[in-house]
Enzyme design. Structure first.
Site, PDB file in Angstrom:
ATOM      1  N   CYS A 389       0.830  -1.198   0.000  1.00 27.21           N
ATOM      2  CA  CYS A 389       0.000   0.000   0.000  1.00 27.21           C
ATOM      3  C   CYS A 389       0.872   1.259   0.000  1.00 27.21           C
ATOM      4  O   CYS A 389       1.441   1.619  -1.024  1.00 27.21           O
ATOM      5  CB  CYS A 389      -0.973  -0.038   1.167  1.00 27.21           C
ATOM      6  SG  CYS A 389      -2.410   0.996   0.889  1.00 27.21           S
ATOM      7  N   HIS A 520      -3.464  -4.888   0.426  1.00 27.32           N
ATOM      8  CA  HIS A 520      -2.771  -5.449   1.594  1.00 27.32           C
ATOM      9  C   HIS A 520      -2.857  -6.973   1.563  1.00 27.32           C
ATOM     10  O   HIS A 520      -3.786  -7.545   2.141  1.00 27.32           O
ATOM     11  CB  HIS A 520      -3.432  -4.962   2.882  1.00 27.32           C
ATOM     12  CG  HIS A 520      -3.220  -3.512   3.173  1.00 27.32           C
ATOM     13  ND1 HIS A 520      -2.133  -3.045   3.862  1.00 27.32           N
ATOM     14  CD2 HIS A 520      -3.969  -2.430   2.865  1.00 27.32           C
ATOM     15  CE1 HIS A 520      -2.208  -1.726   3.982  1.00 27.32           C
ATOM     16  NE2 HIS A 520      -3.320  -1.321   3.377  1.00 27.32           N
ATOM     17  N   GLU A 522      -1.286  -9.043   3.207  1.00 28.89           N
ATOM     18  CA  GLU A 522      -1.105  -9.639   4.544  1.00 28.89           C
ATOM     19  C   GLU A 522      -2.417 -10.051   5.202  1.00 28.89           C
ATOM     20  O   GLU A 522      -2.447 -10.956   6.029  1.00 28.89           O
ATOM     21  CB  GLU A 522      -0.325  -8.678   5.457  1.00 28.89           C
ATOM     22  CG  GLU A 522      -1.041  -7.387   5.863  1.00 28.89           C
ATOM     23  CD  GLU A 522      -0.812  -6.214   4.917  1.00 28.89           C
ATOM     24  OE1 GLU A 522      -0.509  -6.476   3.724  1.00 28.89           O
ATOM     25  OE2 GLU A 522      -0.945  -5.050   5.345  1.00 28.89           O
TER      26      GLU A 522
HETATM   27  N1  GLN Z   1      -1.827   6.822   3.051  1.00 25.04           N
HETATM   28  C1  GLN Z   1      -1.986   6.082   1.856  1.00 25.04           C
HETATM   29  C2  GLN Z   1      -3.376   6.220   1.268  1.00 25.04           C
HETATM   30  O1  GLN Z   1      -4.290   6.614   1.931  1.00 25.04           O
HETATM   31  C3  GLN Z   1      -1.661   4.613   2.078  1.00 25.04           C
HETATM   32  C4  GLN Z   1      -2.605   3.911   2.994  1.00 25.04           C
HETATM   33  C5  GLN Z   1      -2.114   2.584   3.465  1.00 25.04           C
HETATM   34  O2  GLN Z   1      -0.923   2.306   3.427  1.00 25.04           O
HETATM   35  N2  GLN Z   1      -2.988   1.737   3.947  1.00 25.04           N
HETATM   36  O3  GLN Z   1      -3.570   5.946   0.110  1.00 25.04           O
END
Ligand code: GLN
Length: 547
Positions: A389, A520, A522
């Site tokens: 992400c 994600h 994970e």
């Molecule tokens: N801050 C980034 C976004 O909002 C990444 C978010 C995250 O890593 N879950 O896109």
């Protein structure tokens, strides 16, 4: 069979493993062929965990259907190897919101709506709905917090009322702590006695006490707890500290817990199958090697203490993939702000000692430049890198700055005025922010990702299409896709419905493993089914030098 309900509450203090206990009780009942599900009740007012900083309550876990919830739901998913959905997450905020909405809709037919019984009734309605929807044999309900605090009283009230209505179908488990103060050198049962009394004063008598402690509980203390807490001695279950959480179900079974629970419900036992789980624990106990993985984050400081809860799913996913290769992971925390200092060069050079590096998710500007430097170092020194992400977004920023020559390229999250917004908000998200609609409005839950053939990702997944879970507002800006691709970045996964980039990679000819995912992965890794991308990452890490 009609659904049976097991309430799990905590005594003495928090952080003694109520979630793992709940997940493990679920596991041992599941291993006997029953259909099991679990509910997490969090006493806070928040509608969900999405608006909380992870140093408050640990990681924000995301369900397949897009709920931002407590990390314990992740434990349930990992132990039960099934998806747990939005319905199974209850907070005070959610309960009150429904009751107030119903009142506004005249659903209470003109009567006075009261905290008791209307709030507990709504809690019970939600619990029974889960049982019905999932056709569950067993519903485990973990009540967050510790008995004796004001916050979770109404949930205990709901549990008491449920027992009154279905005495044969409800039991209670108290997870308590038995300290062994160094200066006394003896295991003390008094706090557990108090906790039980407090539970009693809420009208609840525990059927089982899970006695958490540094050491196994001896016979003498079991007897004491039995007498003072009004519970059969054999229903005091010893639960000493152990190396791996995955051993807990096996330890419970050493005390025949599943059999005792079934007999408490007057149910016949069934054959137990914990073979694969046992094999996993065997591997954990006797690893054939080690893999050193760096995790570059910022959510681990709480006062003078280090907190790892914020990255729990990432840690577990690393473990699952490592166990697949029969090795023990050593996780090294890289505090990214340290890498922003001028003197960071020496620190950076030390990264070559690691086998692989993960840059996980995150929000806000703090620590960003440090992460970018770590990513650059991974790219230039061919250290296996997995960006999750935010980690993926920063990999794109680093590549844009240093390879595409887009000076000061950035995400508009960190520099709203950047000339090269390679990571940016979509229109819909701009509106959310303008109207201050923050709660539950990110891109959340499972989305389709189509994988390009002949990529690392394809090699890992071995399938052209996957569904992965999201939690972010910002996206790779399609305006820059061409620039990035021209300079060699591979767009290895896209969501066709929204035309959004989901995975980026560097070619194998340039780097052994450089992968970033907008989602994600994970969240979908399970102990006996390690996530394909994590598996591939660990495979390459094991091949990498490191020392
Ligand atoms: N801050 C980034 C976004 O909002 C990444 C978010 C995250 O890593 N879950 O896109």
């Amino acid at each position: 069979m009609s659904s049976k309900y097991i309430f799990i509450c905590g005594g003495v203090m928090s952080g003694i493993g109520k979630g793992i206990t709940t997940a493990s009780i679920g596991k041992i009942l599941q291993a006997r062929g029953f259909k099991v599900t679990a509910i997490k009740i969090d006493p806070y007012i928040n509608i969900d965990a999405g608006t909380m900083n992870p140093t408050e309550h640990g990681e924000v876990f995301v369900t397949e259907d897009g709920t931002e919830c407590d990390q314990d739901i992740g434990n349930y998913e990992r132990f039960l190897d099934k998806n747990i959905l939005d319905l199974n997450y209850i907070t005070t905020g959610r309960v009150y919101k429904t009751v107030i909405e119903k009142e506004r809709n005249l659903e209470f037919k003109g009567r006075c709506v009261e905290v008791v019984p209307d709030i507990p009734n709504e809690v019970i309605r939600r619990i029974e709905k889960v049982a019905k929807t999932e056709k569950a044999d067993f519903v485990l309900i973990e009540i967050g917090g510790t008995v004796g605090e004001y916050q979770n009283l109404l949930f205990l009230e709901a549990a008491r009322m449920m027992k009154l209505r279905k005495p044969e179908s409800v039991i209670f488990v108290l997870v308590s702590y038995l300290p062994v103060p160094k200066i006394i050198g003896e295991m003390k049962t008094k706090p557990t006695q108090y906790a039980t009394r407090t539970l009693n004063s809420a009208g609840i008598q525990p059927d089982f006490i899970i006695a958490r402690s540094e050491y196994p509980v001896d016979d003498k203390r079991k007897e004491k707890i039995s007498i003072f807490c009004n519970i059969k001695k054999e229903n005091v279950i010893s639960a000493p500290d152990i190396k791996s959480i995955y051993e807990v179900p096996l330890n419970f079974e050493k005390e025949n817990l599943s059999k005792k629970i079934l007999s408490r419900f007057n149910l016949r036992t069934r054959k137990r199958d914990l073979k694969d789980w046992g094999k996993l624990v065997e591997i954990i106990r006797n690893p054939k090697g080690k893999v050193k993985i760096g995790v570059a984050g910022k959510y681990f400081r709480t006062g003078k203490f280090t907190l790892m809860d914020s990255y729990i799913s990432v840690i577990e996913a690393i473990k699952h993939a490592s166990f697949y290769f029969r090795v023990q992971p050593e996780i090294i925390w890289l505090d990214t702000e340290e890498y922003e200092k001028k003197s960071a060069k020496k620190k950076l050079n030390k990264l070559t000692q690691l086998n692989g590096i993960i840059v996980p998710g995150g929000f806000g500007r703090r620590g960003i430049e440090g992460k970018i430097r770590v990513i650059q170092f991974c790219r230039e020194h061919k250290i296996p890198f997995l960006g999750l992400c935010l980690g993926m977004q920063l990999a794109v920023i680093e590549f844009a700055r240093n390879i595409c020559g887009l000076k000061k390229a950035d995400s508009t999250e960190f520099d709203p005025k950047t000339k090269f917004p390679v990571i940016d908000l979509m229109e819909e998200q701009k509106k959310n922010i303008k109207e201050k609609r923050y709660g539950g409005t990110m891109r959340l839950g499972a989305y389709r990702c189509v994988i390009k053939p002949n990529t690392i990702s394809f090699q890992a997944y071995k399938t052209p299409e996957v569904f992965e879970r999201h939690r972010h507002r910002y996206e790779l800006n399609n305006r820059f896709r061409k620039d990035l691709e021209e300079k060699g970045m591979i767009i290895a996964g896209v969501n066709p419905e929204m035309d959004l980039v989901e995975i980026i990679e560097l070619p194998l000819s340039q780097h052994p493993f450089f992968v970033g995912t907008q989602f994600h992965p994970e969240f979908k890794s399970r102990p006996l089914r390690a996530h394909p991308l994590f598996k591939e990452f660990i495979r390459k890490s094991l091949e990498s030098k490191g020392n």
